[in-house]
Design an enzyme around this catalytic site. Sequence first.
Site, PDB file in Angstrom:
ATOM      1  N   GLY A 234      16.948  38.985  61.509  1.00  0.00           N
ATOM      2  CA  GLY A 234      15.507  38.852  61.333  1.00  0.00           C
ATOM      3  C   GLY A 234      15.065  39.353  59.977  1.00  0.00           C
ATOM      4  O   GLY A 234      15.759  40.138  59.328  1.00  0.00           O
ATOM      5  N   ASP A 235      13.905  38.890  59.569  1.00  0.00           N
ATOM      6  CA  ASP A 235      13.301  39.382  58.344  1.00  0.00           C
ATOM      7  C   ASP A 235      11.798  39.188  58.442  1.00  0.00           C
ATOM      8  O   ASP A 235      11.334  38.165  58.950  1.00  0.00           O
ATOM      9  CB  ASP A 235      13.836  38.647  57.113  1.00  0.00           C
ATOM     10  CG  ASP A 235      13.476  39.389  55.842  1.00  0.00           C
ATOM     11  OD1 ASP A 235      14.140  40.408  55.558  1.00  0.00           O
ATOM     12  OD2 ASP A 235      12.522  38.986  55.160  1.00  0.00           O
ATOM     13  N   SER A 236      11.051  40.180  57.966  1.00  0.00           N
ATOM     14  CA  SER A 236       9.588  40.125  57.999  1.00  0.00           C
ATOM     15  C   SER A 236       9.014  40.427  56.626  1.00  0.00           C
ATOM     16  O   SER A 236       9.536  41.274  55.902  1.00  0.00           O
ATOM     17  CB  SER A 236       9.028  41.163  58.983  1.00  0.00           C
ATOM     18  OG  SER A 236       9.421  40.899  60.291  1.00  0.00           O
TER      19      SER A 236
END
EC number: 3.6.1.9
Length: 194
Positions: free
Chosen positions: A67-69
Site C-alpha cells: 500500500g501507499d498513501s
Amino acid sequence: MQLTLASTSPAREKVLNAAGVIPRKVSPGVDEEAAVADLVNPTPAQYVQHLATAKARAVDGELVLGGDSMLLIDGELQGKPHTREETVRRWRQQRGKRAELVTGHALFDAATGQIYEEVVATQIQFAEVSERAIEAYAATGEPLECAGAFTLEALGGWFIESIDGHPSAVIGLSLPALRRGLDYFGYDFSDLWG
C-alpha cells in the site's frame, strides 16, 4: 492462509490487527523515487497505485498486501513530511481546507500470479487550528512519518473536522478494498482471522 504486509507501517498493522488479522510484516525495501521514475505525468491515483504494486511485488509470500498513501491538496501530491519544519509548513497550508487522501492497494496472490489493484480516495476536512496547536503537534513527532502529516486515530484526530470515506483508509489501508481483493481471488476475509 498467511497475509504478508509489505510495509513497516505500524498504522497499517494496527488496522489489520483490529480486524482480526496478524500479518507477517516485511519491509519491501522499495526505492520509491526509482519506482516511479518511469512514470510520465501520472495522476495521483496512478502514482500511489504504482508504488503500492511495486511494494507488493518486492516481497515473497502466498498473499502479499502492499500500500501507499499520499495527500492531494491544492493540486499537490504530498507524502510524509519527515521533519518538524515541513510538518508545520504543511499544516499552515492545510488547516481549514479540504483535501483528498489517496491510497493505493495491491494484493498479490502467489497461487495465481495475479495482482488485484485498487485506489481509494477519502475526502478530509481539516479543522481551522491555531498556530500553537500546529507547533505542539509537530513537536510530538507523531505526524512526521504520516502521509499528509496527520493521524486520524491519535493526536491528529483533534485536527480533523470530518472525513468522507472509510476510516481504515485514512489510518493506513482500506478494509473494504482488501475485502474486495480477497473476493477477487475467491478468498473470504474470515480466512485471515487468527
